[in-house]
Design an enzyme around this catalytic site. Structure first.
Site, PDB file in Angstrom:
ATOM      1  N   TYR A   4       0.904  -1.276  -0.069  1.00  0.00           N
ATOM      2  CA  TYR A   4       0.161  -0.052   0.108  1.00  0.00           C
ATOM      3  C   TYR A   4       0.785   1.093  -0.026  1.00  0.00           C
ATOM      4  O   TYR A   4       0.700   2.256  -0.837  1.00  0.00           O
ATOM      5  CB  TYR A   4      -1.071  -0.177   1.241  1.00  0.00           C
ATOM      6  CG  TYR A   4      -1.937   1.185   1.321  1.00  0.00           C
ATOM      7  CD1 TYR A   4      -3.177   1.164   0.555  1.00  0.00           C
ATOM      8  CD2 TYR A   4      -1.607   2.118   2.339  1.00  0.00           C
ATOM      9  CE1 TYR A   4      -4.035   2.259   0.833  1.00  0.00           C
ATOM     10  CE2 TYR A   4      -2.320   3.078   2.627  1.00  0.00           C
ATOM     11  CZ  TYR A   4      -3.623   3.389   1.644  1.00  0.00           C
ATOM     12  OH  TYR A   4      -4.426   4.435   1.923  1.00  0.00           O
ATOM     13  N   LYS A  16       0.992   4.122  -2.847  1.00  0.00           N
ATOM     14  CA  LYS A  16       0.445   5.629  -2.337  1.00  0.00           C
ATOM     15  C   LYS A  16       1.744   6.494  -2.792  1.00  0.00           C
ATOM     16  O   LYS A  16       1.417   7.777  -3.140  1.00  0.00           O
ATOM     17  CB  LYS A  16       0.139   5.530  -1.442  1.00  0.00           C
ATOM     18  CG  LYS A  16      -1.393   4.861  -0.872  1.00  0.00           C
ATOM     19  CD  LYS A  16      -2.453   5.464  -1.745  1.00  0.00           C
ATOM     20  CE  LYS A  16      -3.600   5.007  -1.494  1.00  0.00           C
ATOM     21  NZ  LYS A  16      -4.755   5.434  -2.392  1.00  0.00           N
TER      22      LYS A  16
END
Length: 303
Positions: free
Chosen positions: A164, A168
């Site tokens: 993640y 991001k």
């Protein structure tokens, strides 16, 4: 009505932050394509049109215009269909909000290739696919705005989120590249790092007293608090704003820095590994970034 006459695609808008952004954009006058596959938080299991339909109904109840798309952002051909839905229903596209995401948190040394690829596929690849699908139309009409959802998990760091966090931070770099490449066509690209209690944050562990206190703080922050910045960035009022990263935390707004050199050291004779250890390291290490995470940096209560 800052978005009067504009058409927006909001991915992952069947709930949470995405839904609030879709509602706010519709309230500001935009016609909205509500995109959501209706999958689980991990992206696994059956899909459903219900979340997207619920958001569409809320928009219509409030006097706005919306249609749905249940195509996945994580596939090139499918992402093309999301943008095409805007053209089919409303005749144009002006705004893309890349919000769709899944979570498969795992400590790094236990993370599987499947966990890595699934998260990268939705967040980073999905942001590229949908943005690229819209880029042709933005170029032709000489206008357009991208709003990408990044995270302090990538900008700063977090435990158990290598997939993640990488995605991001990659989205922030993607946004900057879009801003640079598309500026000649009057197209803007910016990021928001939101803080909110939603399905995405509901998986944060709350077992120890410290974890429970952290979750309690996040629960105070509603997803609707992030929508005004998204509407602003998508509007003509932000015509001079591009390539930036903003944070929205309850009633606070942040502007994030970008990586830049913070200290340098020069040696006319050049360097050896030994000289780096003896001279460069002592000179540079006082400026080293600490090994902190998002919760350490944003440690105060939201007000």
């Amino acid at each position: 009505m800052m978005l009067e006459g504009k058409v927006a695609v909001v991915t992952g808008s069947g709930g949470g932050i995405g839904r609030e952004i879709a509602l706010a954009m519709a309230a500001a006058g935009a016609k909205v394509i509500v995109n959501d596959v209706g999958a689980s938080l991990s992206g696994e299991g059956p899909t459903s049109a219900t979340p997207a339909e619920q958001t569409r109904e809320l928009i219509r109840q409030r006097g706005g215009q919306a249609e749905i798309s249940t195509d996945s952002v994580a596939d090139w051909a499918s992402a093309q269909k999301i943008v095409q839905a805007a053209l089919d229903h409303f005749g144009r596209i002006d705004i893309v909000v890349n919000n769709a995401g899944i979570l498969r948190d795992q400590i790094f040394h236990r993370m599987t290739p499947e966990e890595w690829l699934a998260v990268i596929g939705v967040h980073l690849n999905g942001s590229f696919f949908v943005s690229r699908a819209a880029a042709t139309h933005f170029r032709q009409q000489q206008s357009g705005a991208y709003v990408h959802i990044t995270s302090t998990s990538g900008l700063i760091g977090n435990f158990g989120q290598a997939n993640y966090s990488a995605a991001k931070l990659g989205i922030a770099a993607l946004s900057k590249s879009i801003a640079l490449d598309m500026a000649r066509f009057n197209v803007r690209s910016n990021c928001i790092a939101p803080f909110a209690w939603s399905r995405m944050t509901s998986s944060i562990p709350a077992e120890t007293p410290e974890q429970k206190a952290r979750v309690a703080k996040i629960q105070q922050m509603g997803p609707e608090k992030n929508a005004p910045m998204a509407v602003f960035l998508a509007s003509d009022a932000a015509k001079e704003v591009t390539g930036q990263i903003f944070g929205t935390r309850h009633n606070e707004i942040f502007l994030f820095s970008h990586p830049r050199p913070v200290r340098s050291i020069h040696r006319s004779e050049g360097w050896t590994p030994e000289l780096i250890a003896e001279h460069a390291l002592p000179a540079l290490k006082t400026a080293f970034a600490p090994l902190d995470r998002s919760g350490d940096v944003f440690s105060w209560d939201p007000v």
